[in-house]
Design a protein around this motif. Structure first.
Motif, PDB file in Angstrom:
ATOM      1  N   ALA A 130       3.216   0.291   3.582  1.00  0.00           N
ATOM      2  CA  ALA A 130       3.172  -0.974   4.330  1.00  0.00           C
ATOM      3  C   ALA A 130       2.667  -2.098   3.437  1.00  0.00           C
ATOM      4  CB  ALA A 130       2.251  -0.828   5.534  1.00  0.00           C
TER       5      ALA A 130
ATOM      6  N   ASP B 229       0.807  -1.213   0.000  1.00  0.00           N
ATOM      7  CA  ASP B 229       0.000   0.000   0.000  1.00  0.00           C
ATOM      8  C   ASP B 229       0.847   1.272   0.000  1.00  0.00           C
ATOM      9  OD1 ASP B 229      -2.329   1.384   0.005  1.00  0.00           O
ATOM     10  OD2 ASP B 229      -2.777   1.097   2.130  1.00  0.00           O
TER      11      ASP B 229
ATOM     12  N   THR C 160      -3.052  -9.113   7.860  1.00  0.00           N
ATOM     13  CA  THR C 160      -2.098  -8.583   8.841  1.00  0.00           C
ATOM     14  C   THR C 160      -1.234  -7.524   8.174  1.00  0.00           C
ATOM     15  OG1 THR C 160      -2.029 -10.772   9.847  1.00  0.00           O
ATOM     16  CG2 THR C 160      -0.287  -9.241  10.496  1.00  0.00           C
ATOM     17  N   CYS C 161      -1.001  -6.442   8.908  1.00  0.00           N
ATOM     18  CA  CYS C 161      -0.162  -5.366   8.376  1.00  0.00           C
ATOM     19  C   CYS C 161       1.297  -5.615   8.766  1.00  0.00           C
ATOM     20  CB  CYS C 161      -0.634  -4.023   8.927  1.00  0.00           C
ATOM     21  SG  CYS C 161       0.380  -2.664   8.336  1.00  0.00           S
ATOM     22  N   TYR C 162       2.178  -5.561   7.788  1.00  0.00           N
ATOM     23  CA  TYR C 162       3.613  -5.750   8.038  1.00  0.00           C
ATOM     24  C   TYR C 162       4.355  -4.467   7.646  1.00  0.00           C
ATOM     25  CZ  TYR C 162       2.525 -10.768   8.144  1.00  0.00           C
ATOM     26  OH  TYR C 162       1.997 -12.008   8.436  1.00  0.00           O
TER      27      TYR C 162
ATOM     28  N   HIS D 171       0.293  -5.393   3.486  1.00  0.00           N
ATOM     29  CA  HIS D 171      -0.762  -6.126   4.207  1.00  0.00           C
ATOM     30  C   HIS D 171      -0.859  -7.500   3.566  1.00  0.00           C
ATOM     31  CE1 HIS D 171      -2.383  -2.351   5.999  1.00  0.00           C
ATOM     32  NE2 HIS D 171      -1.861  -1.839   4.900  1.00  0.00           N
TER      33      HIS D 171
END
Lengths: 237, 102
Positions: A60, A8, A66-68, A62
């Motif tokens: 980031a 993103d 889950t966001c990494y 995703h």
């Protein structure tokens, strides 16, 4: 439909040169998305960031809800992501069979013999990758992917240096993966092959990305046709 | 997540070979400088281990195995341990065998 992977609004600079200012890559289950763009437009950088192979300056990744903020491929791979780099994937230290078995044992994956048969490399399983041609190596890598059966596949220029017949088989393999529910994203410059395979086109240009829709919609896109496909294709349209 | 046994065995063996190469080069240099080629100082031993770890990583990159390992879920931290362990154990083993305090 929910995206399994979203890189993103990522940005990346190399030595003061901004390659990506705000690129977004999405991968949806059962879709074969192609990422197109001129050389140096940031396709490989974007796909590497999405795979956790390269860190972004901002933005980031995703994956599977889950966001990494600092994604690593090894972590994403354990969650079902597979990254096929633009260079050879398999190691020359082991035979193809042994490496396919590694994926099977690690991820409780599919049958290596069946995957090899599907990719037409039955007789090459006991060879090392250095003993294979470019097309055969790609088939062996695809066989590894069929053993792994990932949730999401990011393939960076898989058609490069591959003969038309092998390219057809690669397309069939990518389609088969998508039909099994895998989210597939492929980059490259082999426009006819990629557009024939794709369900969706993303255009990477000027450090950002544009979602163009289906291949037919992409071909009707004025700027994409003019800037990426070139004057001849543009006149034809 | 650790690599499977076949991978682990191959990489530990490779780590020992790298350590052996570094050890031999360092021993030759120390010998040329008039020192004992086998009995290295603690600081030099640490340098041998550090160089072995770095060369281990270089070897993973040179052979382009990092993408394969990452796709198998093997993290960089695990790779670090795979490079460190054989060099550390081998260096310690030599020091103990030669009666040099570890």
């Amino acid at each position: 439909m929910t995206a399994v992977l979203v890189a993103d609004c990522v940005s990346k600079s190399f030595g003061g040169r901004k390659v990506l200012t705000s690129g977004t890559l999405r991968a949806f289950p059962r879709q074969l998305r192609v990422l197109l763009g001129l050389n140096g437009s940031g396709k490989t950088t974007l796909i590497k960031i999405a795979a956790g192979w390269l860190s972004a300056d901002s933005g980031a990744v995703h994956y599977a809800g889950t966001c990494y903020p600092a994604a690593h491929l090894s972590k994403l791979a354990r969650q079902g992501l597979f990254y096929l780099p633009d260079h050879d994937l398999l190691s020359d230290a082991f035979t193809v069979r042994r490496q396919l078995k590694m994926f099977r044992e690690r991820f409780n994956g599919g049958d290596p013999d069946e995957a090899a048969s599907q990719m037409g490399i039955d007789g090459l399983l006991d060879r090392r990758p250095s003993e294979l041609s470019g097309g055969e190596k790609r088939r062996a890598e695809l066989a590894a992917i069929f053993v792994r059966l990932p949730r999401c596949l990011l393939a960076d220029e898989p058609y490069r240096g591959v003969a038309p017949k092998d390219a057809e088989d690669l397309t069939a393999a990518f389609r088969a993966l998508a039909e099994r529910g895998c989210a597939v994203v492929v980059t490259g410059h082999e426009v006819p092959t990629l557009l024939a395979a794709a369900t969706h086109v993303t255009w990477c240009t000027a450090g950002t990305t544009h979602e163009l829709g289906s291949p037919a919609e992409a071909l009707r896109h004025y700027e994409f046709s003019r800037q990426y496909l070139g004057p001849r294709a543009f006149r034809a349209i | 997540m650790w690599p499977n046994q076949i991978l682990l065995r191959a990489y530990l063996l490779r780590g020992v070979m790298i350590w052996l190469g570094v050890r031999m080069i360092v021993a030759a240099i120390v010998s040329l400088a008039g020192g004992s080629p086998l009995q290295l100082s603690a600081a030099t031993s640490l340098e041998v281990v550090a160089i072995s770890v770095i060369l281990g990583f270089v070897e993973f990159s040179r052979r382009r195995e990092r993408a394969l390992l990452a796709n198998l879920g093997v993290s960089r931290l695990i790779l670090f341990w795979i490079c460190l362990f054989p060099a550390c154990v081998s260096e310690l083993g030599v020091r103990v065998a030669l009666g040099v305090a570890p």
